[in-house]
Design an enzyme around this catalytic site. Structure first.
Site, mmCIF file in Angstrom:
data_model
loop_
_atom_site.group_PDB
_atom_site.id
_atom_site.type_symbol
_atom_site.label_atom_id
_atom_site.label_comp_id
_atom_site.label_asym_id
_atom_site.label_seq_id
_atom_site.Cartn_x
_atom_site.Cartn_y
_atom_site.Cartn_z
ATOM 1 N N THR A 19 24.434 25.689 -34.076
ATOM 2 C CA THR A 19 23.001 25.708 -34.398
ATOM 3 C C THR A 19 22.305 24.580 -33.659
ATOM 4 O OG1 THR A 19 21.342 25.271 -36.122
ATOM 5 C CG2 THR A 19 23.543 24.415 -36.550
ATOM 6 N N ASP A 36 19.869 23.044 -34.768
ATOM 7 C CA ASP A 36 19.240 22.148 -35.758
ATOM 8 C C ASP A 36 20.025 20.861 -36.027
ATOM 9 O OD1 ASP A 36 17.454 24.212 -35.936
ATOM 10 O OD2 ASP A 36 18.190 24.970 -37.849
ATOM 11 N N MET A 69 11.588 22.898 -33.469
ATOM 12 C CA MET A 69 12.380 23.597 -34.490
ATOM 13 C C MET A 69 13.226 22.613 -35.280
ATOM 14 S SD MET A 69 13.673 27.198 -32.931
ATOM 15 C CE MET A 69 12.604 28.633 -32.967
ATOM 16 N N GLY A 70 14.019 23.138 -36.176
ATOM 17 C CA GLY A 70 14.894 22.287 -36.984
ATOM 18 C C GLY A 70 14.976 22.765 -38.417
ATOM 19 N N ARG A 71 14.229 23.821 -38.706
ATOM 20 C CA ARG A 71 14.164 24.349 -40.071
ATOM 21 C C ARG A 71 13.767 23.224 -41.027
ATOM 22 N NH1 ARG A 71 16.107 29.432 -41.525
ATOM 23 N NH2 ARG A 71 17.529 29.555 -39.796
ATOM 24 N N ARG A 82 34.525 31.644 -25.512
ATOM 25 C CA ARG A 82 35.530 31.550 -24.436
ATOM 26 C C ARG A 82 36.704 30.679 -24.876
ATOM 27 N NH1 ARG A 82 36.143 27.520 -20.573
ATOM 28 N NH2 ARG A 82 37.072 28.142 -18.580
ATOM 29 N N ASP A 84 22.064 20.305 -38.375
ATOM 30 C CA ASP A 84 21.874 19.972 -39.793
ATOM 31 C C ASP A 84 23.113 20.227 -40.647
ATOM 32 O OD1 ASP A 84 21.792 22.702 -39.513
ATOM 33 O OD2 ASP A 84 20.111 23.009 -40.877
ATOM 34 N N ASN A 140 -4.719 5.664 -24.442
ATOM 35 C CA ASN A 140 -5.752 6.579 -24.915
ATOM 36 C C ASN A 140 -5.215 7.945 -25.307
ATOM 37 O OD1 ASN A 140 -7.716 4.685 -24.455
ATOM 38 N ND2 ASN A 140 -7.917 5.280 -22.301
ATOM 39 N N SER A 141 -3.969 8.200 -24.997
ATOM 40 C CA SER A 141 -3.410 9.501 -25.381
ATOM 41 C C SER A 141 -2.200 9.281 -26.275
ATOM 42 C CB SER A 141 -2.986 10.287 -24.142
ATOM 43 O OG SER A 141 -1.881 9.645 -23.537
ATOM 44 N N ARG A 183 21.034 38.066 -38.483
ATOM 45 C CA ARG A 183 21.003 37.513 -39.839
ATOM 46 C C ARG A 183 21.147 38.729 -40.752
ATOM 47 N NH1 ARG A 183 19.209 32.264 -38.841
ATOM 48 N NH2 ARG A 183 17.629 32.031 -37.253
ATOM 49 N N LYS A 211 -2.207 1.763 -29.764
ATOM 50 C CA LYS A 211 -3.413 0.969 -29.480
ATOM 51 C C LYS A 211 -3.648 0.737 -27.986
ATOM 52 C CE LYS A 211 -3.363 -1.443 -33.898
ATOM 53 N NZ LYS A 211 -1.953 -1.272 -34.311
ATOM 54 N N GLY A 228 25.349 28.667 -38.188
ATOM 55 C CA GLY A 228 24.779 27.542 -38.927
ATOM 56 C C GLY A 228 25.072 27.633 -40.415
ATOM 57 N N ASP A 229 24.232 26.966 -41.145
ATOM 58 C CA ASP A 229 24.364 26.842 -42.589
ATOM 59 C C ASP A 229 24.549 28.186 -43.320
ATOM 60 O OD1 ASP A 229 24.222 24.915 -44.634
ATOM 61 O OD2 ASP A 229 22.276 25.742 -45.216
ATOM 62 N N GLY A 270 20.958 32.168 -35.946
ATOM 63 C CA GLY A 270 20.224 31.941 -34.696
ATOM 64 C C GLY A 270 21.169 31.628 -33.544
HETATM 65 O O1 F6P Z 1 18.420 27.668 -37.253
HETATM 66 C C1 F6P Z 1 17.954 27.742 -35.956
HETATM 67 C C2 F6P Z 1 16.482 28.053 -35.925
HETATM 68 O O2 F6P Z 1 16.061 28.082 -34.576
HETATM 69 C C3 F6P Z 1 15.601 27.112 -36.758
HETATM 70 O O3 F6P Z 1 15.339 25.891 -36.117
HETATM 71 C C4 F6P Z 1 14.395 27.971 -36.972
HETATM 72 O O4 F6P Z 1 13.719 27.602 -38.154
HETATM 73 C C5 F6P Z 1 14.958 29.351 -37.111
HETATM 74 O O5 F6P Z 1 16.232 29.330 -36.487
HETATM 75 C C6 F6P Z 1 14.137 30.463 -36.521
HETATM 76 O O6 F6P Z 1 14.786 31.660 -36.732
HETATM 77 P P1 F6P Z 1 14.368 33.069 -36.104
HETATM 78 O O7 F6P Z 1 14.713 33.037 -34.642
HETATM 79 O O8 F6P Z 1 15.180 34.061 -36.849
HETATM 80 O O9 F6P Z 1 12.904 33.201 -36.324
#
Ligand code: F6P
Length: 326
Positions: free
Chosen positions: A129, A131, A173-175, A24, A133, A218-219, A75, A215, A105-106, A14
């Site tokens: 990423t 995320d 997001m965050g997977r 750069r 993570d 209200n929202s 990907r 408490k 990312g991962d 992503g």
């Molecule tokens: O890893 C980054 C991320 O944005 C995640 O938070 C999310 O689950 C995933 O990629 C979404 O991927 P895609 O853009 O391929 O649907």
């Protein structure tokens, strides 16, 4: 160990704001140190198909402020096969690329690790990423910008939540990681964050409803990390509608807006430091490590650790959120 003359750079997985700042920094720092640089397009796919271009300093001019990635990203399923990786290796040999810097990312770093082991090939990873993570680094490139985007969006939604006295579930997001949800909730004064890290410990929704949401107001706004473990915002909202019909519930899924936009100052600086550190690492003879930042210091994290371990959520943040949402 063979001498490195030419360094290839690619972005994978992503896109994340700050990837361009990293491209750069890698390019300029490599050229500064006397290396040749080649940009590889569309992540690992470009390695397989040979979409490669020589990079000079001017190829990375005027990009530090741009979101996305000028190298494009993907990907790539093929890179998960032995045949695909063999083709990628052939391309690297043909192009005379002696080492790679992979920003992703991962999943991207998992691919890098497999490839590096199979072909005894030097690779340095940069954590790119939103995320946040990846184990071994306090921050990943793109996380701060995404957090700020979430903050802006939630601030806006709060106007409707409070005017209509509604309960909002906002999915971020965050997977499988709750960093964006938890810190986003603290930054916007939300009532709670529902995150995968503690989903198996307690029924977070029940706890929330038992406490009567907030408490004194209200929202309410609850941030939900997207994940099969939390069930996602839609599922939680359905539960509330069925079990607690007194609430006027709405759902907003922020989606890819979180990945876009110009990187924050923090992400630009992080990406610049990490990009330069990737070249330092190669010069020092480091291989198969991810560049991380811990307590504001650059660190080298072996791929095996960055990928294998789950980055723990800071419990102190959870307690802070609980205490402040009374
Ligand atoms: O890893 C980054 C991320 O944005 C995640 O938070 C999310 O689950 C995933 O990629 C979404 O991927 P895609 O853009 O391929 O649907």
């Amino acid at each position: 160990m063979a001498t490195i003359k030419c360094i290839g750079i690619l972005t994978s997985g992503g896109d994340a704001p700050g990837m361009n700042a990293a491209i750069r920094a890698v390019t300029r720092s490599a050229i500064f140190n006397g290396f040749e640089v080649k940009g590889i397009y569309r992540g690992y796919r470009g390695l397989i198909t040979g979409e490669i271009k020589q990079f000079k300093t001017e190829n990375v001019s005027n990009i530090i402020q741009q979101g996305g990635t000028i190298l494009k990203t993907a990907r790539c399923q093929e890179f998960q096969t032995e045949e695909g990786r063999k083709q990628a290796y052939e391309t690297l040999k043909r192009e005379g690329i002696d080492a790679l810097v992979v920003i992703g990312g991962d999943g991207s770093l998992t691919g890098a690790r497999t490839f590096a082991q199979e072909f005894d090939y030097p690779i340095i990873g940069l954590p790119g990423t939103i995320d946040n993570d990846l184990y071994g680094t306090d921050l990943t490139i793109g996380y701060d910008t995404a957090l700020n985007t979430i903050m802006d969006a939630v601030d806006k939604i709060r106007d409707t939540a409070s005017s209509h006295e509604r309960l909002f579930f906002i999915e971020v997001m965050g997977r499988d990681a709750g960093f964006l949800a938890l810190n986003g909730a603290i930054a916007t004064g939300c009532e709670a964050a529902i995150i995968p890290e503690i989903s198996t410990e307690i029924d977070q929704l029940e706890e929330l409803v038992e406490n009567g949401f907030r408490k004194s107001k209200n929202s309410s706004i609850v941030l939900v990390a997207e994940s099969p473990t939390t069930g996602g915002a839609m599922q939680l909202a359905e539960r509330v509608k069925n079990e607690y019909p007194q609430y006027d519930v709405r759902v907003t899924i922020l989606g890819h807006i979180q990945r876009g936009g110009s990187p924050s100052a923090q992400d630009r600086i992080l990406a610049s430091r990490m990009g330069a550190a990737a070249i330092d690492a190669l010069i020092e003879g480091q291989r198969n490590v991810m560049i991380g930042v811990r307590n504001d210091e650059i660190v080298y994290v072996p791929f095996s650790k960055a990928i294998k371990y789950d980055k723990p959520i800071n419990r102190e943040l959870l307690n802070t959120l609980r205490r402040l949402s009374i």
